[in-house]
Design an enzyme around this catalytic site. Structure first.
Site, short mmCIF file in Angstrom:
data_model
loop_
_atom_site.label_atom_id
_atom_site.label_comp_id
_atom_site.label_asym_id
_atom_site.label_seq_id
_atom_site.Cartn_x
_atom_site.Cartn_y
_atom_site.Cartn_z
N ARG A 12 -1.92 3.34 -1.00
CA ARG A 12 -2.26 2.61 -2.23
C ARG A 12 -3.43 1.65 -2.02
NH1 ARG A 12 3.61 0.30 -3.66
NH2 ARG A 12 3.53 0.05 -1.38
N ASP A 45 1.02 4.18 3.84
CA ASP A 45 0.81 3.72 2.46
C ASP A 45 -0.65 3.96 2.12
OD1 ASP A 45 0.71 2.35 0.03
OD2 ASP A 45 2.03 0.74 0.72
#
Length: 356
Positions: A290, A288
């Site tokens: 983000r 991930d």
């Protein structure tokens, strides 16, 4: 303040250059070209300068080459290699059809800072995390001779979040609530804008029902059945409308922060039999990519310090708390499972810790 661009503005210029296939110079280090947008003529020039291909440790594992630098690997370029050879190292699309990329020789000596800066730049430009890098004896002179953008390597690798500026806010009646407003926030580094959908008039002194929703073009707009994003978006807005208040943050971090093109590459890998996490790793990304600090910063700018968070992802709760936003309640959001995304959701639960 003069007319010359500062470090932040030069970084924005560098991202645009790399996306067009234009080289960028890292001050005191060398020159960088993104593997994805590589052009034959420029590759030939850099190859003669002793260039290497910088890839992440995740991609190095797939290629079974040692990442002597830890988080990155520097692969020597053969004298007869062209853009197709470099791009085969960067892009896993043909790994199963053509698994043998080598023999590959990874560099052990010298600093890997130029490679790290190159990877960080490619990621921030939403390109494959791979680049051709070549050290320079006099980077400043090289940049001046060729009219290239010069950036600071430390600035390129910095993990600080770019400050956000509220650009505009306007009333937006919606089907879930006529009492809606849309707020637009713009990062000062020239990155993609993020949005806050405010339902009703939430009391800033009380925890607000909130959702951090990462943009999903395929799910939110096209009704894709490969994920649960669209149903989550609509269910979150519907619940806020039913309660009469809430804030949905729509963060432009497509594909867990890797961008739409790379997300489609990950989808193609999933069609080859890899799960969603394995696909990201084969591309060279973390699980991930983000930055949930963006959501916390927007909430603070809007005057909120505590939330009832609509999420199945404990990582969002931890990041909110670490960023100064109190999460007083986790509100589950279990919607949208179907035959096409069952395995995807199972992987999120097993490998990413989602509470499903």
């Amino acid at each position: 303040m003069g007319f010359a661009p500062d470090d932040t503005e030069r970084l924005a210029r560098a991202r645009a250059d790399l996306r067009m296939g234009v080289p960028v110079v890292v001050a005191g280090a060398g020159v960088v070209l993104a593997a994805e947008t590589l052009q034959p003529g420029r590759l030939a020039l850099l190859r003669d300068m002793g260039a290497a291909v910088a890839i992440t440790d995740w991609r190095a594992r797939t290629l079974k080459v040692a990442a002597y630098d830890g988080d990155v690997a520097r692969i020597l370029i053969p004298t007869d290699a062209g853009p197709a050879w470099v791009q085969a190292l960067a892009n896993p699309a043909d790994d199963l059809r053509s698994p043998m990329k080598g023999p590959l020789r990874a560099l052990r000596d010298g600093s890997a800072d130029l490679a790290r800066a190159a990877i960080a730049l490619c990621k921030s430009a939403r390109l494959l995390p791979a680049a051709v890098v070549a050290p320079l004896d006099d980077p400043a002179a090289f940049a001046a001779t060729h009219g290239l953008t010069v950036i600071d390597g430390f600035a390129a690798r910095a993990t600080d979040m770019s400050p956000l500026t509220g650009v505009v806010s306007a009333r937006l009646p919606m089907s879930v609530s006529e009492a809606g407003r849309l707020h637009v926030f713009r990062p000062q580094d020239g990155g993609e804008e993020h949005y806050a959908v405010e339902i009703g008039q939430p009391d800033r002194a009380r925890p607000v029902l909130a959702r951090l929703h990462s943009a999903c073009f395929t799910g939110d707009l096209l009704g894709s059945l490969k994920c649960d994003c669209g149903p989550q978006l609509r269910a979150a807005l519907a619940q806020m409308g039913a309660e009469g208040h809430g804030v949905l943050l729509y963060l432009n971090q497509e594909g867990r922060g890797i961008g739409l093109a790379n997300k489609m590459r990950a989808y193609a890998l999933q069609d080859q039999g890899f799960d969603t996490v394995e696909a990201n790793h084969r591309l060279g990304f973390h699980d991930d990519e983000r930055d949930f600090r963006i959501g916390a910063a927007i909430l603070r700018q809007m005057g909120f310090s505590a939330v009832r968070l609509l999420t199945n992802n404990p990582a969002k709760i931890l990041r909110m708390e670490a960023s100064g936003i109190s999460v007083v309640e986790r509100v589950p959001l279990k919607v949208g499972e179907n035959a096409h995304n069952h395995a995807y959701l199972a992987t999120k639960a097993a490998k990413s810790g989602h509470l499903l």
